[in-house]
Each structure stands twice: as structure tokens, then as C-alpha cells.
Write a protein that holds these residues in place. Sequence first.
Motif, PDB file in Angstrom:
ATOM      1  N   PRO A 207       7.052 -11.159  13.246  1.00  0.00           N
ATOM      2  CA  PRO A 207       6.214 -10.101  13.806  1.00  0.00           C
ATOM      3  C   PRO A 207       5.307  -9.431  12.776  1.00  0.00           C
ATOM      4  O   PRO A 207       4.318  -8.797  13.150  1.00  0.00           O
ATOM      5  N   ASN A 208       5.631  -9.560  11.510  1.00  0.00           N
ATOM      6  CA  ASN A 208       4.848  -8.945  10.440  1.00  0.00           C
ATOM      7  C   ASN A 208       3.753  -9.875   9.909  1.00  0.00           C
ATOM      8  O   ASN A 208       3.061  -9.548   8.941  1.00  0.00           O
ATOM      9  N   ALA A 209       3.569 -11.027  10.534  1.00  0.00           N
ATOM     10  CA  ALA A 209       2.687 -12.061   9.994  1.00  0.00           C
ATOM     11  C   ALA A 209       1.233 -11.626   9.898  1.00  0.00           C
ATOM     12  O   ALA A 209       0.520 -12.002   8.968  1.00  0.00           O
ATOM     13  N   GLY A 210       0.775 -10.844  10.874  1.00  0.00           N
ATOM     14  CA  GLY A 210      -0.606 -10.388  10.833  1.00  0.00           C
ATOM     15  C   GLY A 210      -0.881  -9.532   9.613  1.00  0.00           C
ATOM     16  O   GLY A 210      -1.936  -9.663   8.970  1.00  0.00           O
ATOM     17  N   LYS A 211       0.084  -8.680   9.268  1.00  0.00           N
ATOM     18  CA  LYS A 211      -0.070  -7.825   8.093  1.00  0.00           C
ATOM     19  C   LYS A 211      -0.021  -8.646   6.806  1.00  0.00           C
ATOM     20  O   LYS A 211      -0.743  -8.362   5.851  1.00  0.00           O
ATOM     21  N   VAL A 212       0.823  -9.664   6.770  1.00  0.00           N
ATOM     22  CA  VAL A 212       0.898 -10.527   5.588  1.00  0.00           C
ATOM     23  C   VAL A 212      -0.416 -11.281   5.395  1.00  0.00           C
ATOM     24  O   VAL A 212      -0.925 -11.390   4.277  1.00  0.00           O
ATOM     25  N   ALA A 213      -0.980 -11.803   6.490  1.00  0.00           N
ATOM     26  CA  ALA A 213      -2.266 -12.487   6.385  1.00  0.00           C
ATOM     27  C   ALA A 213      -3.348 -11.533   5.870  1.00  0.00           C
ATOM     28  O   ALA A 213      -4.193 -11.914   5.049  1.00  0.00           O
ATOM     29  N   ALA A 214      -3.297 -10.285   6.335  1.00  0.00           N
ATOM     30  CA  ALA A 214      -4.287  -9.300   5.911  1.00  0.00           C
ATOM     31  C   ALA A 214      -4.209  -9.022   4.416  1.00  0.00           C
ATOM     32  O   ALA A 214      -5.226  -8.688   3.785  1.00  0.00           O
ATOM     33  N   LEU A 215      -3.017  -9.163   3.826  1.00  0.00           N
ATOM     34  CA  LEU A 215      -2.878  -8.978   2.383  1.00  0.00           C
ATOM     35  C   LEU A 215      -3.727  -9.976   1.613  1.00  0.00           C
ATOM     36  O   LEU A 215      -4.153  -9.712   0.489  1.00  0.00           O
ATOM     37  N   ALA A 216      -3.967 -11.130   2.232  1.00  0.00           N
ATOM     38  CA  ALA A 216      -4.812 -12.160   1.615  1.00  0.00           C
ATOM     39  C   ALA A 216      -6.258 -12.071   2.088  1.00  0.00           C
ATOM     40  O   ALA A 216      -7.064 -12.970   1.809  1.00  0.00           O
ATOM     41  N   GLY A 217      -6.566 -11.023   2.856  1.00  0.00           N
ATOM     42  CA  GLY A 217      -7.916 -10.868   3.373  1.00  0.00           C
ATOM     43  C   GLY A 217      -8.227 -11.776   4.538  1.00  0.00           C
ATOM     44  O   GLY A 217      -9.392 -12.066   4.813  1.00  0.00           O
ATOM     45  N   LEU A 218      -7.194 -12.227   5.246  1.00  0.00           N
ATOM     46  CA  LEU A 218      -7.354 -13.162   6.357  1.00  0.00           C
ATOM     47  C   LEU A 218      -6.953 -12.492   7.667  1.00  0.00           C
ATOM     48  O   LEU A 218      -5.978 -11.739   7.714  1.00  0.00           O
ATOM     49  N   ALA A 219      -7.706 -12.776   8.724  1.00  0.00           N
ATOM     50  CA  ALA A 219      -7.422 -12.201  10.036  1.00  0.00           C
ATOM     51  C   ALA A 219      -6.490 -13.117  10.820  1.00  0.00           C
ATOM     52  O   ALA A 219      -6.747 -14.318  10.940  1.00  0.00           O
ATOM     53  N   LEU A 220      -5.406 -12.556  11.334  1.00  0.00           N
ATOM     54  CA  LEU A 220      -4.461 -13.316  12.153  1.00  0.00           C
ATOM     55  C   LEU A 220      -4.043 -12.424  13.319  1.00  0.00           C
ATOM     56  O   LEU A 220      -3.479 -11.351  13.100  1.00  0.00           O
ATOM     57  N   PRO A 221      -4.313 -12.825  14.568  1.00  0.00           N
ATOM     58  CA  PRO A 221      -4.038 -11.965  15.721  1.00  0.00           C
ATOM     59  C   PRO A 221      -2.575 -11.974  16.149  1.00  0.00           C
ATOM     60  O   PRO A 221      -2.243 -12.261  17.308  1.00  0.00           O
ATOM     61  N   VAL A 222      -1.692 -11.678  15.218  1.00  0.00           N
ATOM     62  CA  VAL A 222      -0.252 -11.671  15.500  1.00  0.00           C
ATOM     63  C   VAL A 222       0.306 -10.294  15.169  1.00  0.00           C
ATOM     64  O   VAL A 222       0.078  -9.773  14.069  1.00  0.00           O
ATOM     65  N   GLU A 223       1.016  -9.713  16.110  1.00  0.00           N
ATOM     66  CA  GLU A 223       1.610  -8.400  15.923  1.00  0.00           C
ATOM     67  C   GLU A 223       2.915  -8.310  16.708  1.00  0.00           C
ATOM     68  O   GLU A 223       3.173  -9.139  17.585  1.00  0.00           O
ATOM     69  N   PRO A 224       3.755  -7.331  16.405  1.00  0.00           N
ATOM     70  CA  PRO A 224       5.032  -7.231  17.122  1.00  0.00           C
ATOM     71  C   PRO A 224       4.865  -6.712  18.545  1.00  0.00           C
ATOM     72  O   PRO A 224       3.909  -6.009  18.859  1.00  0.00           O
ATOM     73  N   ARG A 225       5.800  -7.102  19.396  1.00  0.00           N
ATOM     74  CA  ARG A 225       5.938  -6.564  20.744  1.00  0.00           C
ATOM     75  C   ARG A 225       7.424  -6.291  20.982  1.00  0.00           C
ATOM     76  O   ARG A 225       8.270  -7.140  20.697  1.00  0.00           O
ATOM     77  N   LYS A 226       7.726  -5.122  21.553  1.00  0.00           N
ATOM     78  CA  LYS A 226       9.110  -4.782  21.876  1.00  0.00           C
ATOM     79  C   LYS A 226       9.580  -5.545  23.107  1.00  0.00           C
ATOM     80  O   LYS A 226       8.861  -5.617  24.095  1.00  0.00           O
ATOM     81  N   ARG A 227      10.790  -6.089  23.009  1.00  0.00           N
ATOM     82  CA  ARG A 227      11.400  -6.743  24.164  1.00  0.00           C
ATOM     83  C   ARG A 227      12.839  -6.271  24.282  1.00  0.00           C
ATOM     84  O   ARG A 227      13.637  -6.382  23.329  1.00  0.00           O
ATOM     85  N   ASN A 228      13.190  -5.730  25.455  1.00  0.00           N
ATOM     86  CA  ASN A 228      14.532  -5.203  25.726  1.00  0.00           C
ATOM     87  C   ASN A 228      15.402  -6.276  26.373  1.00  0.00           C
ATOM     88  O   ASN A 228      14.952  -6.976  27.289  1.00  0.00           O
TER      89      ASN A 228
END
Length: 388
Positions: A207-228
Motif C-alpha cells: 500500500p505504500n508503493a506510491g510513496k516509495v515511487a515518489a521518492l525516486a521522482g516517479l508517479a505511481l497511482p497506487v495508494e492504500p484502501r481500508k478493507r474491513n
Amino acid sequence: MRYDIVIIGGAIVGSSVAYYLREEGFTGSIALIERDPQFSQAATTLSLASIRQQFSIPENIRLSQFTLKLFRQLKETFGADADIGFREGGYLILAGEAGLPILKANHEAQIAEGADIVLEDAGQLARRFSWLSTEGISAGAYGRGGEGWFDAHALLMLFRKALRERRIDFITASATGITRQGSRVTGVALDNGETLEAGIIVNAAGPNAGKVAALAGLALPVEPRKRNVFVFEAREKYADMPLLVDPSGIYVRPEGSVYLTGGAEPEEGDHAPDPNDFEVKWPLFEDVIWPTLATRVPAFEAIKPTRAWVGHYDYNTLDQNAVIGPHPEVENFLFANGFSGHGLQQAPAVGKALSELIVHGGYRTIDCTAFGYERVAAGRAFRELNVI
């Protein structure tokens, strides 16, 4: 410290990449970075831990079929004591009149890939499952083999144990920065103050992949979603119950003496939660899930909820499908992200594919080209229709 390969994310995806790199004969140095070594908040261990062949895209079916083959050869692969409690109970995905064309098209794709899925009308389903109400149901797709559920933690520990014998450096930390020189990434900064030089970086950060990609200056449309996920007890025990998916998206399956259910999160307003938000939303069970269950399985009018938990999906906002392979302009930065709920069942296949790409220069077992980042750059969706 310098490593030939640095993998960010040490749960099932990252561990699978590291494992298959060694299996493919890679002899260089590998670092596996994981911020939560107990995996208490990992998508891997908080998932519903299921595997299916019922996807709409052939490539997704092939990924899960690879993992199914691994499950059936578990002891040969990991040793005589290897056990993940795999129960081949099947999936039953129901559709009303509106959803019938998609169900049929998906079924055709599954049959073409050799999956053992039968498509039955409401009458056939009622005869097969005496406890099922087919009110509002036109048909259902039932997996007679190759689908079911298992122990996610046990699977992860098999991979992690195997890695200890394969010269992998485990590093407990979070990535806080990624350095780039032109078209190459060169290193990873960690929150413990260390910096790792890297020949290749693999993003397996869930779920943290989008933020990791951003560290390299790359855009990745991945973010966390809550699931119960909710646990409930019922008087009736249905040994023949598969993982049932109602047309509403709500699912239920047996787990020993209890049942697991979920899938009530509305699409409208679904957004990235606070990374530390694991609070259960109980009104979903009371107001949405329970009435649906009582309609679909009349015996579930009288049930007793007992506990619940929350996990975070690694949700691809573009098309709810995985992003696999190198960035086209930063070729030593590789993605293994955005599985949108089916990462656990596909992780071994993705580990195999990426390891082949790294070691041999191309995919050999499963061609993952269709999952490449190029579609993200172009904004071109490669949509999986059967997301649960």
C-alpha cells in the motif's frame, strides 16, 4: 553498504522476488528492507488469504495458476513439514441480470486458460447448494478446483525461512529517500540513518508503493484502501460452502467453526486512509452486510458477530491491476505493485517473472509485459473486471 539489488518491502511480494532471484541463479548481493518485521499491519497477513482463477484477464489467471501449482508442490519446494492449510473450497461468484454478460465473458476467458469453472443458472445453483437463495440471481460461476483459501502467515514464513538459507540481508527500516543520477536510481536512504547503494531497486512496498515511487521522482497511482473483515458465528455449518460473492460485492466464506465476511465498502467516497488507521467500521456489518447475508443465505438471519479486523489494499487507482516490470526511463527501478486485493495469490508468480527479467533479460515462464508501466505513463487502463 552496496547491494546489487535492494528490495523495498519484505512481505510476500518482496520475499518472493528475493527467493526466485536465488532460484534463477542470481549470485549477487540482495537486501530486503521491511519496516514491520512482525508483519502486524502488512497487507499480506491481514488479507482474506484466498486464491482463485476467476479473473477477467488471461494474464491474471496465469499468475494465480502459477501459485496454485506451487501450493500443490509445497512439500517438494519447501520441505516435508511445509503446510499452509490450503482448503480447495472454490469460489462462487453470482450475477443478476445486469451482471450476466460480464460473468459469461469472464467465464469464457477462464475456460480458455484451462480453469475448472462451471457456469450454472439459478436452478442449477439451488440444486447444488441447498442453503442458497437465488432471489435476484441469473447465474453463478463456481470453481470446482484450483480455488480456495489458506494461511497467509504460514505461506509468508515459508518464504522468509527459505531466504535465511539463501544469503539475503534482512534490514529493519523504512525507506526515506531514493537517489537518482539521470536515468538510473543509485541508492536508498533509510530512517535509521544508513544509505544503501543499489544496482537495482525493486518496489514491493504494498500500500505504500506510491510513496516509495515518489521518492525516486516517479508517479505511481497506487495508494492504500481500508478493507474491513468481520467474523461471525452461526448455528448452521455448511461444509460445502465456497467463498461466495454476492452481486453486491459482499462475500462470505467458512473458516473452521466460524465465517468471514466483508466487501461492503462503498466505491463512492473510497479514499486513501491514514496509514495508521486500522479502526473497524462496525456499521458496515450491521447496516449493509448482515441484511445481504440474510437474503442470500436465509439461515444467516440469526448470526453472532464476534470480532473484526482491518487491512489495507494496495489499490491501483488507474485500473485495479498490477504494475510489474521496469520504469521505461529509469530501467533499474522495477515495480511489483498495485495488485488491488489479489497480490498474495499472485506474489510467487510475480517473483518468478521479475527474477527471470533481471537474471535472463526477459520473461520466460509468464509474460508480464501487459502489466508494464508504459500503460500508466499513457493513462491507458488495463482493467481487471473481477475485483473482490
